[in-house]
Write an enzyme that holds these catalytic residues in place. Structure first.
Site, PDB file in Angstrom:
ATOM      1  N   CYS A 122       1.062  -5.841   3.753  1.00 50.96           N
ATOM      2  CA  CYS A 122       0.238  -4.674   4.063  1.00 50.96           C
ATOM      3  C   CYS A 122      -0.995  -5.145   4.823  1.00 50.96           C
ATOM      4  CB  CYS A 122      -0.166  -3.961   2.774  1.00 50.96           C
ATOM      5  SG  CYS A 122      -1.325  -2.600   3.042  1.00 50.96           S
ATOM      6  N   CYS A 161       2.094   1.637   0.739  1.00 48.82           N
ATOM      7  CA  CYS A 161       1.816   0.443  -0.058  1.00 48.82           C
ATOM      8  C   CYS A 161       1.505   0.902  -1.480  1.00 48.82           C
ATOM      9  CB  CYS A 161       0.631  -0.311   0.540  1.00 48.82           C
ATOM     10  SG  CYS A 161       0.083  -1.710  -0.460  1.00 48.82           S
ATOM     11  N   CYS A 209      -4.367  -4.295   2.446  1.00 51.88           N
ATOM     12  CA  CYS A 209      -4.673  -5.002   1.186  1.00 51.88           C
ATOM     13  C   CYS A 209      -3.969  -6.341   1.025  1.00 51.88           C
ATOM     14  CB  CYS A 209      -4.381  -4.107  -0.017  1.00 51.88           C
ATOM     15  SG  CYS A 209      -2.627  -3.945  -0.424  1.00 51.88           S
ATOM     16  N   CYS A 213      11.744   1.903   8.281  1.00 54.99           N
ATOM     17  CA  CYS A 213      11.212   1.975   9.638  1.00 54.99           C
ATOM     18  C   CYS A 213       9.688   1.939   9.525  1.00 54.99           C
ATOM     19  CB  CYS A 213      11.711   3.263  10.274  1.00 54.99           C
ATOM     20  SG  CYS A 213      11.343   3.434  12.012  1.00 54.99           S
ATOM     21  N   CYS A 235      -2.566  -0.071  -2.261  1.00 50.73           N
ATOM     22  CA  CYS A 235      -3.696   0.606  -1.600  1.00 50.73           C
ATOM     23  C   CYS A 235      -3.350   1.986  -1.052  1.00 50.73           C
ATOM     24  CB  CYS A 235      -4.273  -0.277  -0.499  1.00 50.73           C
ATOM     25  SG  CYS A 235      -3.186  -0.446   0.943  1.00 50.73           S
TER      26      CYS A 235
END
Length: 149
Positions: free
Chosen positions: A53, A102, A56, A125, A105
């Site tokens: 991510c 995510c 984060c 995707c 976060c």
């Protein structure tokens, strides 16, 4: 099973992380936007490593699950760990899709579709701009300063 700390960022941590985002990153990750197809940094990426991510640092996908879907966005057959993603029903634009966020976060990553290749039949995707890439052998990012993922 993942041993990653999935505790959401504190308001202070979140403010610090969001302050470092470009306007386009903010649009995609925080406002659930989409980058243009075939423009992302990781569409044609073929190196071994881990995709995390961008906000984060949580590991989200491994390069071994990446494939060329021809859609213009990086695509994966499965996540790094199921617990690292949130699945949210998305009915925008007159479609019913499953949004991927995510788990730590809550930043928008992309969508998952049931038209991927074996072994999972799934196509995650994902927007390149929502990801950071860490080559094999290098430490994962730790923007929350929590130690090992």
């Amino acid at each position: 099973m993942s041993a990653a700390d999935l505790t959401p960022p504190s308001p202070e941590e979140r403010q610090r992380l969001e302050a470092a985002l470009s306007p386009e990153e903010r649009h995609v990750m925080l406002e659930h936007g989409t980058e243009r197809p075939f423009c992302g940094a990781f569409v044609d990426q073929k190196r071994s490593g881990t995709y995390c991510c961008r906000l984060c640092g949580l590991p989200l996908f491994q390069a071994t699950t990446k494939f060329n879907s021809g859609t213009g966005w990086p695509s994966f057959t499965s996540p790094f760990a199921e617990s690292h993603l949130k699945y949210v029903r998305d009915t925008t634009y007159g479609m019913v899709r499953t949004e991927i966020r995510c788990a730590r976060c809550d930043s928008h990553q992309g969508h998952v579709f049931p038209d991927g290749p074996p072994p999972t039949g799934q196509r995650y995707c994902i927007n390149s701009i929502s990801l950071s890439f860490v080559p094999d052998g290098e430490p994962l990012p730790d923007p929350l300063r929590r130690g090992r993922q």
